[in-house]
Scaffold this motif. Sequence first.
Motif, mmCIF file in Angstrom:
data_model
loop_
_atom_site.group_PDB
_atom_site.id
_atom_site.type_symbol
_atom_site.label_atom_id
_atom_site.label_comp_id
_atom_site.label_asym_id
_atom_site.label_seq_id
_atom_site.Cartn_x
_atom_site.Cartn_y
_atom_site.Cartn_z
ATOM 1 N N ALA A 16 0.835 -1.209 0.000
ATOM 2 C CA ALA A 16 0.000 0.000 0.000
ATOM 3 C C ALA A 16 0.863 1.250 0.000
ATOM 4 C CB ALA A 16 -0.925 -0.005 1.217
ATOM 5 N N GLY A 17 1.935 1.236 0.791
ATOM 6 C CA GLY A 17 2.817 2.397 0.858
ATOM 7 C C GLY A 17 3.477 2.705 -0.476
ATOM 8 N N VAL A 18 3.918 1.668 -1.184
ATOM 9 C CA VAL A 18 4.553 1.859 -2.493
ATOM 10 C C VAL A 18 3.570 2.474 -3.484
ATOM 11 C CG1 VAL A 18 5.531 0.670 -4.497
ATOM 12 C CG2 VAL A 18 6.263 0.040 -2.196
ATOM 13 N N PHE A 19 2.361 1.916 -3.555
ATOM 14 C CA PHE A 19 1.372 2.418 -4.509
ATOM 15 C C PHE A 19 0.987 3.863 -4.209
ATOM 16 C CE2 PHE A 19 0.793 -1.958 -5.828
ATOM 17 C CZ PHE A 19 0.419 -1.835 -7.165
ATOM 18 N N VAL A 20 0.748 4.174 -2.957
ATOM 19 C CA VAL A 20 0.349 5.537 -2.582
ATOM 20 C C VAL A 20 1.462 6.532 -2.880
ATOM 21 C CG1 VAL A 20 -0.206 7.039 -0.633
ATOM 22 C CG2 VAL A 20 -1.329 4.823 -0.848
ATOM 23 N N ASP A 21 2.680 6.206 -2.473
ATOM 24 C CA ASP A 21 3.799 7.135 -2.664
ATOM 25 C C ASP A 21 4.087 7.391 -4.138
ATOM 26 O OD1 ASP A 21 4.115 7.476 0.018
ATOM 27 O OD2 ASP A 21 5.764 6.059 0.240
ATOM 28 N N LEU A 22 4.024 6.359 -4.956
ATOM 29 C CA LEU A 22 4.333 6.534 -6.374
ATOM 30 C C LEU A 22 3.212 7.255 -7.120
ATOM 31 C CD1 LEU A 22 6.059 3.131 -7.282
ATOM 32 C CD2 LEU A 22 7.120 5.337 -6.755
ATOM 33 N N PHE A 46 7.101 23.214 -12.257
ATOM 34 C CA PHE A 46 6.518 21.946 -12.683
ATOM 35 C C PHE A 46 7.485 21.123 -13.528
ATOM 36 C CE2 PHE A 46 2.720 24.563 -11.910
ATOM 37 C CZ PHE A 46 2.016 23.714 -11.073
ATOM 38 N N ARG A 47 8.751 21.553 -13.559
ATOM 39 C CA ARG A 47 9.760 20.828 -14.331
ATOM 40 C C ARG A 47 10.303 19.667 -13.502
ATOM 41 N NH1 ARG A 47 15.290 21.854 -14.429
ATOM 42 N NH2 ARG A 47 14.883 23.722 -13.199
ATOM 43 N N GLY A 48 10.537 18.527 -14.157
ATOM 44 C CA GLY A 48 11.096 17.372 -13.458
ATOM 45 C C GLY A 48 10.254 16.938 -12.289
ATOM 46 N N ILE A 49 8.961 16.741 -12.532
ATOM 47 C CA ILE A 49 8.012 16.487 -11.452
ATOM 48 C C ILE A 49 8.257 15.142 -10.773
ATOM 49 C CG2 ILE A 49 6.141 15.288 -12.657
ATOM 50 C CD1 ILE A 49 5.667 18.404 -10.475
ATOM 51 N N TYR A 50 8.990 14.245 -11.449
ATOM 52 C CA TYR A 50 9.317 12.945 -10.856
ATOM 53 C C TYR A 50 10.761 12.883 -10.361
ATOM 54 C CZ TYR A 50 4.898 10.686 -11.990
ATOM 55 O OH TYR A 50 3.577 10.334 -12.027
ATOM 56 N N ALA A 51 11.399 14.024 -10.173
ATOM 57 C CA ALA A 51 12.757 14.038 -9.632
ATOM 58 C C ALA A 51 12.756 13.461 -8.221
ATOM 59 C CB ALA A 51 13.301 15.473 -9.608
ATOM 60 N N GLY A 52 13.646 12.510 -7.974
ATOM 61 C CA GLY A 52 13.732 11.891 -6.665
ATOM 62 C C GLY A 52 12.893 10.646 -6.504
ATOM 63 N N VAL A 53 12.200 10.219 -7.565
ATOM 64 C CA VAL A 53 11.320 9.058 -7.445
ATOM 65 C C VAL A 53 12.070 7.751 -7.152
ATOM 66 C CG1 VAL A 53 11.202 8.396 -9.893
ATOM 67 C CG2 VAL A 53 9.228 8.022 -8.398
ATOM 68 N N PRO A 54 13.339 7.572 -7.614
ATOM 69 C CA PRO A 54 14.039 6.325 -7.239
ATOM 70 C C PRO A 54 14.183 6.155 -5.729
ATOM 71 C CG PRO A 54 15.153 7.372 -9.075
ATOM 72 C CD PRO A 54 14.134 8.348 -8.580
ATOM 73 N N SER A 55 14.434 7.262 -5.025
ATOM 74 C CA SER A 55 14.557 7.196 -3.569
ATOM 75 C C SER A 55 13.255 6.739 -2.931
ATOM 76 C CB SER A 55 14.956 8.571 -3.020
ATOM 77 O OG SER A 55 15.002 8.562 -1.611
ATOM 78 N N THR A 56 12.146 7.268 -3.434
ATOM 79 C CA THR A 56 10.837 6.865 -2.917
ATOM 80 C C THR A 56 10.525 5.408 -3.253
ATOM 81 O OG1 THR A 56 9.968 9.115 -3.047
ATOM 82 C CG2 THR A 56 8.353 7.335 -3.065
ATOM 83 N N ALA A 57 10.848 5.011 -4.479
ATOM 84 C CA ALA A 57 10.564 3.635 -4.901
ATOM 85 C C ALA A 57 11.313 2.619 -4.045
ATOM 86 C CB ALA A 57 10.938 3.460 -6.370
ATOM 87 N N ILE A 58 12.536 2.964 -3.666
ATOM 88 C CA ILE A 58 13.348 2.049 -2.855
ATOM 89 C C ILE A 58 12.915 2.059 -1.391
ATOM 90 C CG2 ILE A 58 15.680 1.614 -1.978
ATOM 91 C CD1 ILE A 58 16.725 2.679 -4.681
ATOM 92 N N GLY A 59 12.585 3.240 -0.894
ATOM 93 C CA GLY A 59 12.301 3.367 0.541
ATOM 94 C C GLY A 59 10.867 3.126 0.962
ATOM 95 N N PRO A 62 9.903 -0.792 2.626
ATOM 96 C CA PRO A 62 10.371 -1.051 4.001
ATOM 97 C C PRO A 62 9.860 -0.030 5.000
ATOM 98 C CG PRO A 62 12.168 -0.256 2.619
ATOM 99 C CD PRO A 62 11.030 -0.557 1.697
ATOM 100 N N ASN A 63 9.680 1.217 4.563
ATOM 101 C CA ASN A 63 9.181 2.256 5.447
ATOM 102 C C ASN A 63 7.754 1.957 5.898
ATOM 103 O OD1 ASN A 63 8.458 4.820 6.634
ATOM 104 N ND2 ASN A 63 7.654 5.416 4.648
ATOM 105 N N ALA A 64 6.860 1.712 4.931
ATOM 106 C CA ALA A 64 5.466 1.431 5.260
ATOM 107 C C ALA A 64 5.329 0.115 6.008
ATOM 108 C CB ALA A 64 4.625 1.414 3.986
#
Length: 271
Positions: A16-22, A46-59, A62-64
């Motif tokens: 659930a955490g992965v789906f919500v965050d992404l 609004f440029r690079g709106i997905y900047a930093g998404v790898p960090s969220t995808a990885i974390g 385990p976080n949730a």
Amino acid sequence: MEPRESWAALAAGGIAGVFVDLILFPLDTVKTRLQSAQGFRKAGGFRGIYAGVPSTAIGSFPNAAAFFITYENVKSVLHSDSTSYLTPVTHMVAASFGEVVACLIRVPSEVVKQRAQVSPSAGTFRILSHTLYHEGIQGLYRGYKSTVLREIPFSLVQFPLWEFLKDLWSWKQGHVVDSWQSAVCGAFAGGFAAAVTTPLDVAKTRIMLAKVRVGNTSRHVDEWWGSFRVSQWPLQNEIQSILIMTSALLGDRIRCEQGLCAELMGLCSVT
């Protein structure tokens, strides 16, 4: 709590955490850029709106997972000996323990993610390596105390309200709420909790993006995330810093300099 139930809570919370965050990541980027002291446009707009998404995808997983398995286990331990009128307290305590544990995973991911969000031209892994090189492991935990100081009040509001709304709805209709009804209760509870804790969230964001001190000079953590007037305060005492920043966000100083809307920046896009 049975081992099978623990694994179920871990898996369900993580997925659930992965789906919500992404899914909500673009809104989170907008929120971070609105909250940064350099301003929305200078932080990337609004440029690079997905900047930093790898960090969220990885974390995210385990976080949730860490939060929900801690939350469910603590709740099951406390609930067995508690009466009905102490149920909200049980949920508050369980959520607080869950946040303290989850922040051990969340904060490093959040630091890298937010620095990437306000500097979309820099890659996530470049920011990670730069942070480790200049600040070490402790740099990834910049803002841990401020994050806990924000997340615990958030959970103290959100989870008891969520559980209360589910119980109320179940009582009204005569049976346990369905999944979509639980989601509606969660959305209302989360939105209300986000509105209440937005000033703390702004302070947490600015601490994560603030200056560090090296010797007798003061320099930025990284050239990428800009110059912040609020970050001129020393960050040796993080709790003191977040209290000062929150007071400023709620005070006349911010109202005079940036307008009343600065106090609630990012409120509409808090996830």
